[in-house]
Design a protein around this motif. Sequence first.
Motif, mmCIF file in Angstrom:
data_model
loop_
_atom_site.group_PDB
_atom_site.id
_atom_site.type_symbol
_atom_site.label_atom_id
_atom_site.label_comp_id
_atom_site.label_asym_id
_atom_site.label_seq_id
_atom_site.Cartn_x
_atom_site.Cartn_y
_atom_site.Cartn_z
ATOM 1 N N LEU A 64 36.141 -6.750 -2.993
ATOM 2 C CA LEU A 64 37.117 -6.772 -4.061
ATOM 3 C C LEU A 64 36.626 -6.749 -5.256
ATOM 4 C CD1 LEU A 64 40.384 -9.136 -2.524
ATOM 5 C CD2 LEU A 64 39.993 -6.495 -2.599
ATOM 6 N N VAL A 76 35.145 -4.008 -6.840
ATOM 7 C CA VAL A 76 36.140 -2.896 -6.844
ATOM 8 C C VAL A 76 36.003 -3.366 -8.094
ATOM 9 C CG1 VAL A 76 37.816 -2.048 -6.676
ATOM 10 C CG2 VAL A 76 36.581 -2.354 -4.715
ATOM 11 N N GLN A 77 36.280 -5.081 -8.462
ATOM 12 C CA GLN A 77 37.347 -5.080 -9.840
ATOM 13 C C GLN A 77 35.776 -5.132 -10.880
ATOM 14 O OE1 GLN A 77 40.237 -6.421 -10.444
ATOM 15 N NE2 GLN A 77 39.624 -6.249 -12.653
ATOM 16 N N TYR A 134 41.044 -1.083 -4.596
ATOM 17 C CA TYR A 134 41.343 -2.788 -4.667
ATOM 18 C C TYR A 134 42.628 -2.804 -3.202
ATOM 19 C CZ TYR A 134 41.720 -6.909 -6.709
ATOM 20 O OH TYR A 134 41.672 -8.213 -6.263
ATOM 21 N N ARG A 193 42.975 -5.460 -0.740
ATOM 22 C CA ARG A 193 42.816 -6.521 -0.709
ATOM 23 C C ARG A 193 44.124 -6.451 0.714
ATOM 24 N NH1 ARG A 193 48.147 -7.591 -1.925
ATOM 25 N NH2 ARG A 193 48.368 -5.370 -2.349
#
Length: 138
Positions: free
Chosen positions: A13, A16-17, A82, A86
């Motif tokens: 994550l 991706v962020q 994302y 998640r």
Amino acid sequence: MEQQPFSNKHKHLEFVQAAINRMAGNLFLLKGWSITLIAALFALAAKDANKSYVLIAYFPLLIFWCLDGYFLSQERRFRALYDQVRQKSEVDIDFSMDTRPFSNDSRNSWAGAILSRTLIIYYAGLAIVMLVLMFLVR
């Protein structure tokens, strides 16, 4: 079994962020450069009383609009990735950064991003301001 503080899911994550943040930064920079370049062309037009500089300003406006649309479409794809990561379980994390599965959504396409409400308001509004200023710079 106790979950590690920095699990694979958490790390994925973060990756991706980071990509989303880069795309958002690119969008911000493009908007700044578009205003700067267009303002410079208008200053030249006013200084030389030459309307051709104003007409030339529409070319970078179109280019920046298309580039902005590209980065917005990429940002939207990474947001979809994302959301998918998640929802995955820890064992299914594969650290994939492939956004191609999300390109089928019309909202995530390049054309969909170019025609998004935010970009239309910004760039069409800028084009209208340029048109009005073109008549004022005589």
